[in-house]
Design a protein around this motif. Sequence first.
Motif, PDB file in Angstrom:
ATOM      1  N   UNK A  23       0.821  -1.202   0.000  1.00 54.20           N
ATOM      2  CA  UNK A  23       0.000   0.000   0.000  1.00 54.20           C
ATOM      3  C   UNK A  23       0.856   1.253   0.000  1.00 54.20           C
ATOM      4  N   UNK A  24       1.976   1.223   0.708  1.00 54.29           N
ATOM      5  CA  UNK A  24       2.847   2.397   0.752  1.00 54.29           C
ATOM      6  C   UNK A  24       3.465   2.682  -0.613  1.00 54.29           C
ATOM      7  N   UNK A  25       3.845   1.633  -1.328  1.00 51.65           N
ATOM      8  CA  UNK A  25       4.570   1.824  -2.572  1.00 51.65           C
ATOM      9  C   UNK A  25       3.684   1.729  -3.802  1.00 51.65           C
ATOM     10  N   UNK A  26       2.407   1.871  -3.625  1.00 54.27           N
ATOM     11  CA  UNK A  26       1.461   1.884  -4.732  1.00 54.27           C
ATOM     12  C   UNK A  26       1.807   3.039  -5.677  1.00 54.27           C
ATOM     13  N   UNK A  27       1.480   2.887  -6.959  1.00 48.61           N
ATOM     14  CA  UNK A  27       1.778   3.932  -7.942  1.00 48.61           C
ATOM     15  C   UNK A  27       0.867   5.125  -7.705  1.00 48.61           C
ATOM     16  N   UNK A  28       1.442   6.207  -7.229  1.00 51.85           N
ATOM     17  CA  UNK A  28       0.699   7.441  -6.949  1.00 51.85           C
ATOM     18  C   UNK A  28       1.122   8.516  -7.927  1.00 51.85           C
ATOM     19  N   UNK A  29       1.384   8.162  -9.175  1.00 50.90           N
ATOM     20  CA  UNK A  29       1.940   9.121 -10.131  1.00 50.90           C
ATOM     21  C   UNK A  29       1.044  10.336 -10.339  1.00 50.90           C
ATOM     22  N   UNK A  30      -0.242  10.215 -10.112  1.00 51.76           N
ATOM     23  CA  UNK A  30      -1.116  11.369 -10.283  1.00 51.76           C
ATOM     24  C   UNK A  30      -1.123  12.282  -9.070  1.00 51.76           C
ATOM     25  N   UNK A  50      -4.641  13.588   6.579  1.00 49.34           N
ATOM     26  CA  UNK A  50      -5.053  12.188   6.508  1.00 49.34           C
ATOM     27  C   UNK A  50      -6.518  12.183   6.121  1.00 49.34           C
ATOM     28  N   UNK A  51      -6.827  11.564   4.982  1.00 50.31           N
ATOM     29  CA  UNK A  51      -8.193  11.503   4.504  1.00 50.31           C
ATOM     30  C   UNK A  51      -8.439  10.119   3.910  1.00 50.31           C
ATOM     31  N   UNK A  52      -9.356   9.358   4.514  1.00 45.86           N
ATOM     32  CA  UNK A  52      -9.680   8.002   4.042  1.00 45.86           C
ATOM     33  C   UNK A  52      -8.440   7.129   3.885  1.00 45.86           C
ATOM     34  N   UNK A  53      -7.614   7.080   4.900  1.00 45.36           N
ATOM     35  CA  UNK A  53      -6.384   6.276   4.942  1.00 45.36           C
ATOM     36  C   UNK A  53      -5.313   6.730   3.955  1.00 45.36           C
ATOM     37  N   UNK A  54      -5.459   7.903   3.365  1.00 43.57           N
ATOM     38  CA  UNK A  54      -4.420   8.440   2.489  1.00 43.57           C
ATOM     39  C   UNK A  54      -3.724   9.585   3.216  1.00 43.57           C
ATOM     40  N   UNK A  55      -2.444   9.385   3.489  1.00 40.68           N
ATOM     41  CA  UNK A  55      -1.612  10.393   4.144  1.00 40.68           C
ATOM     42  C   UNK A  55      -0.976  11.245   3.050  1.00 40.68           C
ATOM     43  N   UNK A  56      -1.220  12.556   3.080  1.00 42.41           N
ATOM     44  CA  UNK A  56      -0.684  13.461   2.065  1.00 42.41           C
ATOM     45  C   UNK A  56       0.215  14.498   2.722  1.00 42.41           C
ATOM     46  N   UNK A  57       1.430  14.606   2.197  1.00 39.98           N
ATOM     47  CA  UNK A  57       2.404  15.591   2.663  1.00 39.98           C
ATOM     48  C   UNK A  57       2.580  16.589   1.532  1.00 39.98           C
ATOM     49  N   UNK A  58       2.358  17.863   1.821  1.00 35.97           N
ATOM     50  CA  UNK A  58       2.527  18.872   0.778  1.00 35.97           C
ATOM     51  C   UNK A  58       3.286  20.068   1.337  1.00 35.97           C
ATOM     52  N   UNK A  59       3.856  20.832   0.418  1.00 36.35           N
ATOM     53  CA  UNK A  59       4.609  22.010   0.809  1.00 36.35           C
ATOM     54  C   UNK A  59       4.578  23.032  -0.313  1.00 36.35           C
ATOM     55  N   UNK A  64       5.562  20.716  -3.679  1.00 34.79           N
ATOM     56  CA  UNK A  64       5.465  19.282  -3.939  1.00 34.79           C
ATOM     57  C   UNK A  64       4.311  18.703  -3.144  1.00 34.79           C
ATOM     58  N   UNK A  65       3.908  17.508  -3.546  1.00 30.64           N
ATOM     59  CA  UNK A  65       2.894  16.751  -2.810  1.00 30.64           C
ATOM     60  C   UNK A  65       3.215  15.274  -2.949  1.00 30.64           C
ATOM     61  N   UNK A  66       3.202  14.567  -1.815  1.00 29.77           N
ATOM     62  CA  UNK A  66       3.412  13.113  -1.804  1.00 29.77           C
ATOM     63  C   UNK A  66       2.251  12.495  -1.057  1.00 29.77           C
ATOM     64  N   UNK A  67       1.738  11.394  -1.565  1.00 27.67           N
ATOM     65  CA  UNK A  67       0.617  10.702  -0.929  1.00 27.67           C
ATOM     66  C   UNK A  67       0.971   9.240  -0.699  1.00 27.67           C
ATOM     67  N   UNK A  68       0.493   8.708   0.435  1.00 31.28           N
ATOM     68  CA  UNK A  68       0.747   7.318   0.806  1.00 31.28           C
ATOM     69  C   UNK A  68      -0.548   6.708   1.315  1.00 31.28           C
ATOM     70  N   UNK A  69      -0.878   5.532   0.826  1.00 31.55           N
ATOM     71  CA  UNK A  69      -2.064   4.826   1.265  1.00 31.55           C
ATOM     72  C   UNK A  69      -1.692   4.012   2.502  1.00 31.55           C
ATOM     73  N   UNK A  70      -2.267   4.353   3.650  1.00 30.40           N
ATOM     74  CA  UNK A  70      -1.943   3.642   4.885  1.00 30.40           C
ATOM     75  C   UNK A  70      -2.718   2.330   4.940  1.00 30.40           C
ATOM     76  N   UNK A  71      -2.119   1.302   5.512  1.00 31.34           N
ATOM     77  CA  UNK A  71      -2.817   0.019   5.636  1.00 31.34           C
ATOM     78  C   UNK A  71      -4.073   0.167   6.498  1.00 31.34           C
ATOM     79  N   UNK A  72      -5.168  -0.397   6.037  1.00 28.71           N
ATOM     80  CA  UNK A  72      -6.433  -0.304   6.778  1.00 28.71           C
ATOM     81  C   UNK A  72      -6.402  -1.208   8.000  1.00 28.71           C
ATOM     82  N   UNK A  73      -7.027  -0.753   9.068  1.00 24.15           N
ATOM     83  CA  UNK A  73      -7.195  -1.508  10.311  1.00 24.15           C
ATOM     84  C   UNK A  73      -5.879  -1.926  10.956  1.00 24.15           C
ATOM     85  N   UNK A  74      -4.797  -1.233  10.627  1.00 23.59           N
ATOM     86  CA  UNK A  74      -3.500  -1.570  11.216  1.00 23.59           C
ATOM     87  C   UNK A  74      -2.919  -0.403  11.991  1.00 23.59           C
TER      88      UNK A  74
END
Length: 142
Positions: free
Chosen positions: A17-24, A64-73, A96-106
Amino acid sequence: MLLKSSGIPAMPSIFDDFFRDWSLSNYSDTNTTLPAVNIKENENEFTVEVAVPGMSKDDFKINLNNNVLTISSEKTVENEENNDKYTRKEYSYQSFERSFNLPKNIVESDQISAAYKNGELKITIPKKEEAKPTPPKLIEIQ
């Protein structure tokens, strides 16, 4: 389609989930490279380390929105030099903006914390108690 088994059971990795393709959603508006990110895991937490030297903690926004952690600057720097014969202004804009999908229920999403020190933004994401590994248990035979 024929699939060949490697003999290793198919286990989803928490890091998938962390390394999912977030190219958009991973981008830099200024054609510069994105900050380097390290993701570490131990039995109690995940740690996301972002290399962003020359910035201050006020330059970042973490959501943090719906298990998606977004870091922007976004950072704008304006330099002005006045001389008797000329005035020179230079502007610098970084974004920049980076997004990471956090594991659900973990993860304990309400206990995520962040700190900025020595050019590194460090985000700590604690694991839920039930997601932490338990020591092996010897089962006695009756």
